[in-house]
Design a protein around this motif. Structure first.
Motif, mmCIF file in Angstrom:
data_model
loop_
_atom_site.group_PDB
_atom_site.id
_atom_site.type_symbol
_atom_site.label_atom_id
_atom_site.label_comp_id
_atom_site.label_asym_id
_atom_site.label_seq_id
_atom_site.Cartn_x
_atom_site.Cartn_y
_atom_site.Cartn_z
ATOM 1 N N LEU A 1 0.805 -1.218 0.000
ATOM 2 C CA LEU A 1 0.000 0.000 0.000
ATOM 3 C C LEU A 1 0.839 1.270 0.000
ATOM 4 C CD1 LEU A 1 -2.797 -1.038 2.516
ATOM 5 C CD2 LEU A 1 -2.941 -0.943 0.033
ATOM 6 N N LEU A 2 2.092 1.150 0.383
ATOM 7 C CA LEU A 2 2.956 2.332 0.420
ATOM 8 C C LEU A 2 3.219 2.855 -0.984
ATOM 9 C CD1 LEU A 2 5.710 1.325 2.996
ATOM 10 C CD2 LEU A 2 4.015 3.115 3.263
ATOM 11 N N PRO A 3 3.260 4.166 -1.123
ATOM 12 C CA PRO A 3 3.592 4.732 -2.445
ATOM 13 C C PRO A 3 5.113 4.757 -2.658
ATOM 14 C CG PRO A 3 3.095 6.494 -0.929
ATOM 15 C CD PRO A 3 2.885 5.205 -0.181
ATOM 16 N N LYS B 1 13.090 0.415 -4.289
ATOM 17 C CA LYS B 1 13.496 1.151 -3.085
ATOM 18 C C LYS B 1 13.247 0.320 -1.833
ATOM 19 C CE LYS B 1 12.745 5.779 -4.920
ATOM 20 N NZ LYS B 1 11.963 7.023 -4.792
ATOM 21 N N LEU B 2 12.142 -0.389 -1.819
ATOM 22 C CA LEU B 2 11.845 -1.282 -0.697
ATOM 23 C C LEU B 2 12.891 -2.383 -0.611
ATOM 24 C CD1 LEU B 2 9.945 -2.294 1.555
ATOM 25 C CD2 LEU B 2 8.757 -3.574 -0.218
ATOM 26 N N LEU B 3 13.252 -2.951 -1.761
ATOM 27 C CA LEU B 3 14.246 -4.022 -1.774
ATOM 28 C C LEU B 3 15.612 -3.527 -1.301
ATOM 29 C CD1 LEU B 3 13.318 -5.766 -5.136
ATOM 30 C CD2 LEU B 3 12.775 -6.522 -2.825
ATOM 31 N N VAL B 4 16.021 -2.357 -1.751
ATOM 32 C CA VAL B 4 17.311 -1.807 -1.325
ATOM 33 C C VAL B 4 17.293 -1.536 0.178
ATOM 34 C CG1 VAL B 4 18.861 0.183 -1.529
ATOM 35 C CG2 VAL B 4 17.942 -0.885 -3.584
ATOM 36 N N GLN C 1 15.486 -3.084 2.453
ATOM 37 C CA GLN C 1 15.561 -4.389 3.109
ATOM 38 C C GLN C 1 16.976 -4.952 3.028
ATOM 39 O OE1 GLN C 1 13.204 -6.579 4.588
ATOM 40 N NE2 GLN C 1 11.854 -4.834 4.752
ATOM 41 N N ASP C 2 17.615 -4.787 1.879
ATOM 42 C CA ASP C 2 18.975 -5.307 1.700
ATOM 43 C C ASP C 2 19.969 -4.629 2.634
ATOM 44 O OD1 ASP C 2 17.896 -6.874 -0.279
ATOM 45 O OD2 ASP C 2 18.731 -5.697 -1.937
ATOM 46 N N MET C 3 19.763 -3.356 2.892
ATOM 47 C CA MET C 3 20.688 -2.640 3.771
ATOM 48 C C MET C 3 20.609 -3.160 5.207
ATOM 49 S SD MET C 3 22.535 -0.759 1.985
ATOM 50 C CE MET C 3 22.345 -1.717 0.505
ATOM 51 N N THR C 4 19.448 -3.714 5.583
ATOM 52 C CA THR C 4 19.342 -4.299 6.924
ATOM 53 C C THR C 4 20.171 -5.570 7.037
ATOM 54 O OG1 THR C 4 17.359 -5.595 6.419
ATOM 55 C CG2 THR C 4 17.023 -3.360 7.268
ATOM 56 N N PHE C 5 20.588 -6.117 5.917
ATOM 57 C CA PHE C 5 21.493 -7.268 5.898
ATOM 58 C C PHE C 5 22.938 -6.813 5.680
ATOM 59 C CE2 PHE C 5 23.804 -10.284 3.168
ATOM 60 C CZ PHE C 5 23.832 -11.393 3.992
ATOM 61 N N LEU C 6 23.144 -5.921 4.722
ATOM 62 C CA LEU C 6 24.505 -5.545 4.336
ATOM 63 C C LEU C 6 25.227 -4.684 5.374
ATOM 64 C CD1 LEU C 6 24.177 -4.828 0.527
ATOM 65 C CD2 LEU C 6 25.513 -6.622 1.626
ATOM 66 N N TRP D 1 15.467 -7.276 -11.386
ATOM 67 C CA TRP D 1 14.646 -8.475 -11.483
ATOM 68 C C TRP D 1 13.661 -8.540 -10.315
ATOM 69 C CZ3 TRP D 1 15.634 -13.860 -9.507
ATOM 70 C CH2 TRP D 1 14.805 -14.784 -10.126
ATOM 71 N N GLY D 2 14.117 -8.161 -9.133
ATOM 72 C CA GLY D 2 13.243 -8.137 -7.962
ATOM 73 C C GLY D 2 12.105 -7.137 -8.122
ATOM 74 N N GLU D 3 12.396 -5.998 -8.747
ATOM 75 C CA GLU D 3 11.344 -5.008 -9.029
ATOM 76 C C GLU D 3 10.278 -5.624 -9.925
ATOM 77 O OE1 GLU D 3 9.395 -1.167 -9.716
ATOM 78 O OE2 GLU D 3 10.679 -1.918 -8.121
ATOM 79 N N MET D 4 10.702 -6.381 -10.935
ATOM 80 C CA MET D 4 9.757 -7.033 -11.830
ATOM 81 C C MET D 4 8.917 -8.070 -11.066
ATOM 82 S SD MET D 4 10.589 -9.086 -15.344
ATOM 83 C CE MET D 4 11.346 -10.448 -14.450
ATOM 84 N N LEU D 5 9.563 -8.869 -10.214
ATOM 85 C CA LEU D 5 8.826 -9.849 -9.414
ATOM 86 C C LEU D 5 7.867 -9.172 -8.445
ATOM 87 C CD1 LEU D 5 11.638 -12.426 -8.564
ATOM 88 C CD2 LEU D 5 9.749 -12.724 -10.165
ATOM 89 N N TRP D 6 8.286 -8.043 -7.879
ATOM 90 C CA TRP D 6 7.449 -7.304 -6.944
ATOM 91 C C TRP D 6 6.195 -6.794 -7.646
ATOM 92 C CZ3 TRP D 6 6.869 -6.903 -1.954
ATOM 93 C CH2 TRP D 6 6.156 -5.846 -1.430
ATOM 94 N N LYS D 7 6.353 -6.259 -8.851
ATOM 95 C CA LYS D 7 5.202 -5.765 -9.603
ATOM 96 C C LYS D 7 4.255 -6.897 -9.954
ATOM 97 C CE LYS D 7 7.268 -1.640 -11.588
ATOM 98 N NZ LYS D 7 7.753 -0.987 -12.816
ATOM 99 N N ARG D 8 4.807 -8.060 -10.300
ATOM 100 C CA ARG D 8 3.950 -9.217 -10.592
ATOM 101 C C ARG D 8 3.158 -9.637 -9.367
ATOM 102 N NH1 ARG D 8 7.690 -13.423 -13.785
ATOM 103 N NH2 ARG D 8 8.102 -12.128 -15.588
ATOM 104 N N SER D 9 3.783 -9.581 -8.197
ATOM 105 C CA SER D 9 3.085 -10.001 -6.983
ATOM 106 C C SER D 9 1.977 -8.997 -6.644
ATOM 107 C CB SER D 9 4.042 -10.163 -5.819
ATOM 108 O OG SER D 9 4.516 -8.908 -5.370
ATOM 109 N N LEU D 10 2.156 -7.735 -7.021
ATOM 110 C CA LEU D 10 1.103 -6.749 -6.794
ATOM 111 C C LEU D 10 -0.080 -6.991 -7.710
ATOM 112 C CD1 LEU D 10 3.144 -3.429 -6.446
ATOM 113 C CD2 LEU D 10 2.097 -4.768 -4.633
ATOM 114 N N ALA D 11 0.195 -7.437 -8.933
ATOM 115 C CA ALA D 11 -0.873 -7.675 -9.893
ATOM 116 C C ALA D 11 -1.650 -8.950 -9.579
ATOM 117 C CB ALA D 11 -0.297 -7.765 -11.305
ATOM 118 N N ALA D 12 -0.997 -9.893 -8.890
ATOM 119 C CA ALA D 12 -1.647 -11.189 -8.609
ATOM 120 C C ALA D 12 -2.659 -11.082 -7.502
ATOM 121 C CB ALA D 12 -0.592 -12.221 -8.241
#
Length: 148
Positions: free
Chosen positions: A35-37, A42-45, A47-52, A137-148
């Protein structure tokens, strides 16, 4: 040397988290993310920074280049199961990832880490390029999950 291998062991201990990055947040958090705009990359990066960032802090006195190269490749390999597999990661557990992706993380991340330690910064640059491709690639997967 041992200082080149220790960052890889630290990365291996944390690498399962890269497979379940978004699964650490429960169902309502995932709904909030949708729901966030905010763009998916940006969300993936974030999340990744919380690991890196913790990984970089832990390996900074050992061999930063080795640890970061391992971490970038581990995140890139763990991107697919993080976004597509529905198995949840239990909090405070470092195991629970898909063994297929775990083996790939250890092997490919290990090659990147050892390569960065022995040959120089160009291997780190390649690891970063692989990470950037995984973001797209993650952005593409994220958009697909939003459409599903």
């Amino acid at each position: 040397s041992l200082l080149d291998a220790l960052p890889i062991f630290v990365g291996i201990a944390m690498s399962t988290v890269a497979q379940r990055m978004l699964r650490l947040d429960e169902g309502r958090a995932l709904l909030r993310y949708r729901l966030l705009p905010i763009a998916g990359w940006k969300l993936l990066v974030t999340q990744d920074m919380t690991f890196l960032i913790p990984l970089a802090v832990m390996v900074s006195l050992l061999n930063l280049r080795t640890g970061v190269a391992f971490g970038l490749v581990a995140i890139a390999v763990g991107r697919y199961p993080s976004l597509r597999q529905r198995a949840n990661q239990r909090r405070w557990r470092f195991v629970g990832g898909d063994p297929r992706f775990g083996v790939a993380q250890v092997l490919l991340g290990g090659f990147a880490g050892i390569g960065a330690a022995r040959t120089g910064l160009w291997v780190l640059a390649v690891a970063f390029a692989i990470y950037l491709v995984s973001i797209l690639w993650g952005e593409m997967l994220w958009k697909r999950s939003l459409a599903a």
